[in-house]
Design a protein around this motif. Sequence first.
Motif, mmCIF file in Angstrom:
data_model
loop_
_atom_site.group_PDB
_atom_site.id
_atom_site.type_symbol
_atom_site.label_atom_id
_atom_site.label_comp_id
_atom_site.label_asym_id
_atom_site.label_seq_id
_atom_site.Cartn_x
_atom_site.Cartn_y
_atom_site.Cartn_z
ATOM 1 N N UNK A 100 0.891 -1.179 0.173
ATOM 2 C CA UNK A 100 -0.076 -0.044 0.075
ATOM 3 C C UNK A 100 0.907 1.211 0.073
ATOM 4 N N UNK A 101 1.759 1.054 0.758
ATOM 5 C CA UNK A 101 2.838 2.289 0.873
ATOM 6 C C UNK A 101 3.584 2.506 -0.563
ATOM 7 N N UNK A 102 3.932 1.381 -1.083
ATOM 8 C CA UNK A 102 4.524 1.638 -2.348
ATOM 9 C C UNK A 102 3.671 2.101 -3.492
ATOM 10 N N UNK A 103 2.353 1.822 -3.678
ATOM 11 C CA UNK A 103 1.304 2.322 -4.381
ATOM 12 C C UNK A 103 1.310 3.700 -4.320
ATOM 13 N N UNK A 104 1.340 4.187 -2.918
ATOM 14 C CA UNK A 104 1.129 5.565 -2.606
ATOM 15 C C UNK A 104 2.362 6.516 -2.998
ATOM 16 N N UNK A 109 4.775 9.980 -7.003
ATOM 17 C CA UNK A 109 5.590 10.324 -8.147
ATOM 18 C C UNK A 109 4.944 10.632 -9.631
ATOM 19 N N UNK A 110 3.977 9.763 -9.839
ATOM 20 C CA UNK A 110 3.198 10.028 -10.937
ATOM 21 C C UNK A 110 2.751 11.273 -11.266
ATOM 22 N N UNK A 111 1.827 11.874 -10.042
ATOM 23 C CA UNK A 111 1.042 12.971 -9.986
ATOM 24 C C UNK A 111 2.383 14.261 -9.997
#
Length: 208
Positions: A100-104, A109-111
């Motif tokens: 979940x943290x990696x997705x966050x 980063x994408x944003x």
Amino acid sequence: MSFSLVYPAERTRFAYADQRHDVCGFWASLHELLGDYPWTCKRVHAIQSLALGHEPAQPARNPFAYVLAFFAPRIPGAGAAGLIIMFAVVGVLLAVAVPAYQVYVARAEIATFLVATEADKQAVDDYAIQTQHWPLDLGEIGITDAQRTLGQMDTSVTLGEEGVLRYTFEGGSFDGKHLMFVPEPQFEGERVSGFRWHCRSTDIAAVK
């Protein structure tokens, strides 16, 4: 002749302290070990002995209670099963929390990347609408530095055919991966009036 006077209250305390000999069986010993503190009668005896200047003498616990207590789950207590359960719980939490943290982090980063590259797309828009031609290199649209640092992630950009912007990531969640912005011309008559941009990648999965 000498004698000592023992008051009823003191006699009661000594009698209560003597009960320590009754709590050395298996279950009493196990309860004491799992609770991580001695029975109250043992503590009373210890206080009385220390007050009289004597070293407290406690009866031994049942040896089989130690065996079961070693495997009994308790925290604190460091029983083997307790440690196993604790590590299992921590493992489950990590198994859920780390992805979940990696997705966050990936989303963040994408944003950041999308905000930072908005000017690149606008530069292609402005050039193509004004000249009605695709730019041939980054210099024509005013991009003099193809390398960008965005937090823990570096990106480099190249300009492909028909205004395609191709980015390569270094570091961060997308290290070594690529992403493209592909413009789709929008026409008013025969002239290009704007673009609809599409984000594509062959090695980056959609971040949900």
